[in-house]
Write a protein that holds these residues in place. Sequence first.
Motif, PDB file in Angstrom:
ATOM      1  N   MET A 109     -74.310  69.216  17.044  1.00 58.27           N
ATOM      2  CA  MET A 109     -73.978  70.615  16.742  1.00 58.27           C
ATOM      3  C   MET A 109     -72.824  71.145  17.583  1.00 58.27           C
ATOM      4  SD  MET A 109     -77.851  72.107  16.495  1.00 58.27           S
ATOM      5  CE  MET A 109     -78.353  71.231  17.982  1.00 58.27           C
ATOM      6  N   HIS A 110     -72.672  70.601  18.792  1.00 55.39           N
ATOM      7  CA  HIS A 110     -71.674  71.111  19.731  1.00 55.39           C
ATOM      8  C   HIS A 110     -70.867  69.948  20.303  1.00 55.39           C
ATOM      9  CE1 HIS A 110     -73.835  74.878  19.457  1.00 55.39           C
ATOM     10  NE2 HIS A 110     -74.944  74.285  19.885  1.00 55.39           N
ATOM     11  N   GLU A 111     -69.607  69.882  19.962  1.00 55.44           N
ATOM     12  CA  GLU A 111     -68.742  68.790  20.422  1.00 55.44           C
ATOM     13  C   GLU A 111     -68.673  68.726  21.941  1.00 55.44           C
ATOM     14  OE1 GLU A 111     -66.037  65.512  19.943  1.00 55.44           O
ATOM     15  OE2 GLU A 111     -67.656  66.357  18.761  1.00 55.44           O
ATOM     16  N   HIS A 112     -68.687  69.885  22.606  1.00 57.33           N
ATOM     17  CA  HIS A 112     -68.627  69.881  24.072  1.00 57.33           C
ATOM     18  C   HIS A 112     -69.851  69.187  24.659  1.00 57.33           C
ATOM     19  CE1 HIS A 112     -71.331  73.427  24.118  1.00 57.33           C
ATOM     20  NE2 HIS A 112     -70.553  73.908  23.143  1.00 57.33           N
ATOM     21  N   CYS A 113     -70.991  69.288  24.008  1.00 61.67           N
ATOM     22  CA  CYS A 113     -72.189  68.584  24.486  1.00 61.67           C
ATOM     23  C   CYS A 113     -72.051  67.075  24.292  1.00 61.67           C
ATOM     24  CB  CYS A 113     -73.434  69.110  23.777  1.00 61.67           C
ATOM     25  SG  CYS A 113     -73.975  70.737  24.366  1.00 61.67           S
ATOM     26  N   ARG A 114     -71.410  66.662  23.205  1.00 57.38           N
ATOM     27  CA  ARG A 114     -71.186  65.233  22.975  1.00 57.38           C
ATOM     28  C   ARG A 114     -70.295  64.657  24.071  1.00 57.38           C
ATOM     29  NH1 ARG A 114     -67.598  61.913  21.822  1.00 57.38           N
ATOM     30  NH2 ARG A 114     -66.012  63.467  21.325  1.00 57.38           N
ATOM     31  N   VAL A 115     -69.205  65.353  24.364  1.00 55.99           N
ATOM     32  CA  VAL A 115     -68.271  64.896  25.389  1.00 55.99           C
ATOM     33  C   VAL A 115     -68.966  64.855  26.754  1.00 55.99           C
ATOM     34  CG1 VAL A 115     -66.128  65.471  26.613  1.00 55.99           C
ATOM     35  CG2 VAL A 115     -66.245  65.691  24.116  1.00 55.99           C
ATOM     36  N   CYS A 116     -69.742  65.875  27.037  1.00 52.17           N
ATOM     37  CA  CYS A 116     -70.452  65.947  28.317  1.00 52.17           C
ATOM     38  C   CYS A 116     -71.474  64.821  28.429  1.00 52.17           C
ATOM     39  CB  CYS A 116     -71.129  67.307  28.468  1.00 52.17           C
ATOM     40  SG  CYS A 116     -71.874  67.564  30.091  1.00 52.17           S
ATOM     41  N   ALA A 117     -72.218  64.566  27.361  1.00 49.84           N
ATOM     42  CA  ALA A 117     -73.210  63.488  27.388  1.00 49.84           C
ATOM     43  C   ALA A 117     -72.547  62.151  27.701  1.00 49.84           C
ATOM     44  CB  ALA A 117     -73.956  63.419  26.057  1.00 49.84           C
ATOM     45  N   GLU A 118     -71.379  61.903  27.119  1.00 50.48           N
ATOM     46  CA  GLU A 118     -70.653  60.660  27.400  1.00 50.48           C
ATOM     47  C   GLU A 118     -70.240  60.575  28.866  1.00 50.48           C
ATOM     48  OE1 GLU A 118     -67.370  60.152  24.726  1.00 50.48           O
ATOM     49  OE2 GLU A 118     -68.673  60.006  22.966  1.00 50.48           O
ATOM     50  N   ALA A 119     -69.757  61.693  29.419  1.00 51.19           N
ATOM     51  CA  ALA A 119     -69.357  61.716  30.829  1.00 51.19           C
ATOM     52  C   ALA A 119     -70.563  61.465  31.732  1.00 51.19           C
ATOM     53  CB  ALA A 119     -68.686  63.039  31.175  1.00 51.19           C
ATOM     54  N   CYS A 120     -71.692  62.060  31.376  1.00 50.25           N
ATOM     55  CA  CYS A 120     -72.912  61.874  32.165  1.00 50.25           C
ATOM     56  C   CYS A 120     -73.368  60.413  32.138  1.00 50.25           C
ATOM     57  CB  CYS A 120     -74.032  62.768  31.639  1.00 50.25           C
ATOM     58  SG  CYS A 120     -73.793  64.518  31.998  1.00 50.25           S
ATOM     59  N   ARG A 121     -73.313  59.804  30.974  1.00 42.20           N
ATOM     60  CA  ARG A 121     -73.744  58.398  30.868  1.00 42.20           C
ATOM     61  C   ARG A 121     -72.815  57.472  31.650  1.00 42.20           C
ATOM     62  NH1 ARG A 121     -75.076  60.317  25.347  1.00 42.20           N
ATOM     63  NH2 ARG A 121     -77.323  60.657  25.405  1.00 42.20           N
ATOM     64  N   ALA A 122     -71.519  57.763  31.619  1.00 44.63           N
ATOM     65  CA  ALA A 122     -70.561  56.946  32.378  1.00 44.63           C
ATOM     66  C   ALA A 122     -70.791  57.098  33.877  1.00 44.63           C
ATOM     67  CB  ALA A 122     -69.129  57.329  32.008  1.00 44.63           C
ATOM     68  N   CYS A 123     -71.082  58.312  34.315  1.00 44.99           N
ATOM     69  CA  CYS A 123     -71.330  58.542  35.743  1.00 44.99           C
ATOM     70  C   CYS A 123     -72.646  57.897  36.178  1.00 44.99           C
ATOM     71  CB  CYS A 123     -71.340  60.042  36.041  1.00 44.99           C
ATOM     72  SG  CYS A 123     -71.379  60.416  37.807  1.00 44.99           S
ATOM     73  N   GLU A 124     -73.672  58.031  35.357  1.00 46.46           N
ATOM     74  CA  GLU A 124     -74.952  57.387  35.659  1.00 46.46           C
ATOM     75  C   GLU A 124     -74.750  55.882  35.846  1.00 46.46           C
ATOM     76  OE1 GLU A 124     -79.405  56.686  33.702  1.00 46.46           O
ATOM     77  OE2 GLU A 124     -77.816  57.563  32.463  1.00 46.46           O
ATOM     78  N   LYS A 125     -73.993  55.266  34.954  1.00 42.42           N
ATOM     79  CA  LYS A 125     -73.732  53.826  35.044  1.00 42.42           C
ATOM     80  C   LYS A 125     -72.945  53.484  36.311  1.00 42.42           C
ATOM     81  CE  LYS A 125     -71.751  49.845  32.613  1.00 42.42           C
ATOM     82  NZ  LYS A 125     -71.388  49.221  33.865  1.00 42.42           N
ATOM     83  N   ALA A 126     -71.937  54.288  36.633  1.00 38.25           N
ATOM     84  CA  ALA A 126     -71.137  54.035  37.838  1.00 38.25           C
ATOM     85  C   ALA A 126     -72.001  54.134  39.093  1.00 38.25           C
ATOM     86  CB  ALA A 126     -69.958  55.005  37.904  1.00 38.25           C
ATOM     87  N   CYS A 127     -72.911  55.097  39.124  1.00 41.29           N
ATOM     88  CA  CYS A 127     -73.820  55.228  40.271  1.00 41.29           C
ATOM     89  C   CYS A 127     -74.733  54.013  40.363  1.00 41.29           C
ATOM     90  CB  CYS A 127     -74.654  56.506  40.146  1.00 41.29           C
ATOM     91  SG  CYS A 127     -73.740  58.036  40.439  1.00 41.29           S
ATOM     92  N   GLN A 128     -75.266  53.586  39.242  1.00 41.50           N
ATOM     93  CA  GLN A 128     -76.147  52.410  39.236  1.00 41.50           C
ATOM     94  C   GLN A 128     -75.387  51.147  39.636  1.00 41.50           C
ATOM     95  OE1 GLN A 128     -77.633  52.760  35.215  1.00 41.50           O
ATOM     96  NE2 GLN A 128     -79.409  53.943  35.875  1.00 41.50           N
ATOM     97  N   ASP A 129     -74.149  51.020  39.161  1.00 47.01           N
ATOM     98  CA  ASP A 129     -73.339  49.856  39.518  1.00 47.01           C
ATOM     99  C   ASP A 129     -73.079  49.806  41.017  1.00 47.01           C
ATOM    100  OD1 ASP A 129     -73.251  49.135  36.847  1.00 47.01           O
ATOM    101  OD2 ASP A 129     -71.164  49.782  36.543  1.00 47.01           O
ATOM    102  N   LEU A 130     -72.759  50.953  41.612  1.00 40.32           N
ATOM    103  CA  LEU A 130     -72.514  50.984  43.058  1.00 40.32           C
ATOM    104  C   LEU A 130     -73.808  50.747  43.823  1.00 40.32           C
ATOM    105  CD1 LEU A 130     -70.519  51.309  45.364  1.00 40.32           C
ATOM    106  CD2 LEU A 130     -70.816  53.802  45.196  1.00 40.32           C
ATOM    107  N   LEU A 131     -74.889  51.346  43.367  1.00 38.41           N
ATOM    108  CA  LEU A 131     -76.203  51.135  44.010  1.00 38.41           C
ATOM    109  C   LEU A 131     -76.555  49.657  44.052  1.00 38.41           C
ATOM    110  CD1 LEU A 131     -78.478  53.988  42.680  1.00 38.41           C
ATOM    111  CD2 LEU A 131     -78.273  53.280  45.069  1.00 38.41           C
ATOM    112  N   ALA A 132     -76.275  48.942  42.981  1.00 32.59           N
ATOM    113  CA  ALA A 132     -76.606  47.511  42.902  1.00 32.59           C
ATOM    114  C   ALA A 132     -75.888  46.711  43.980  1.00 32.59           C
ATOM    115  CB  ALA A 132     -76.274  46.975  41.515  1.00 32.59           C
ATOM    116  N   THR A 133     -74.745  47.180  44.444  1.00 29.39           N
ATOM    117  CA  THR A 133     -73.998  46.455  45.470  1.00 29.39           C
ATOM    118  C   THR A 133     -74.474  46.801  46.875  1.00 29.39           C
ATOM    119  OG1 THR A 133     -72.232  48.095  45.782  1.00 29.39           O
ATOM    120  CG2 THR A 133     -71.946  46.472  44.000  1.00 29.39           C
ATOM    121  N   LEU A 134     -75.249  47.880  47.010  1.00 25.65           N
ATOM    122  CA  LEU A 134     -75.685  48.325  48.338  1.00 25.65           C
ATOM    123  C   LEU A 134     -76.989  47.663  48.766  1.00 25.65           C
ATOM    124  CD1 LEU A 134     -74.948  52.141  48.089  1.00 25.65           C
ATOM    125  CD2 LEU A 134     -73.501  50.349  49.056  1.00 25.65           C
ATOM    126  N   GLY A 135     -77.665  47.013  47.810  1.00 23.86           N
ATOM    127  CA  GLY A 135     -78.894  46.306  48.140  1.00 23.86           C
ATOM    128  C   GLY A 135     -80.110  47.153  48.254  1.00 23.86           C
TER     129      GLY A 135
END
Length: 135
Positions: A109-135
């Motif tokens: 319904m709201h394009e801004h929510c679609r864009v935001c959801a994508e940004a959130c998923r990319a950030c979540e993945k980046a945090c998980q990727d960095l966490l995986a390297t910290l042990g």
Amino acid sequence: MSTVSDMVSTYPKDLGGVDREKLIACIEECFRCAQACTACADACLSEDSVAELTKCIRTNTDCADVCDTTGRVLSRHTGYDANVTRAVLQACAAACKACGDECGQHASMHEHCRVCAEACRACEKACQDLLATLG
């Protein structure tokens, strides 16, 4: 090269085995997500159906604050504390998941929510990727 990359590469001391590329990606995604969430919350406030978007606005503002803080914490390396870094990254990933899920419900319904959801998923993945390297 980005400013984040430039700053990480000019740090005068060893980063203690932190994966530089994942660190850089995570900092960039945190600030990108904070901006997207801030803009999405503002766009939600401009929608005719603003009353139906209260949870989305709250989730956006919480996520923006957590992402901004995480990006700033990750940008500091002097006196590095791996336990604090892990906790902040876990909190950021959780906030991004919650916001991505919430915005995802409004994405059709709201394009801004679609864009935001994508940004959130990319950030979540980046945090998980960095966490995986910290042990």
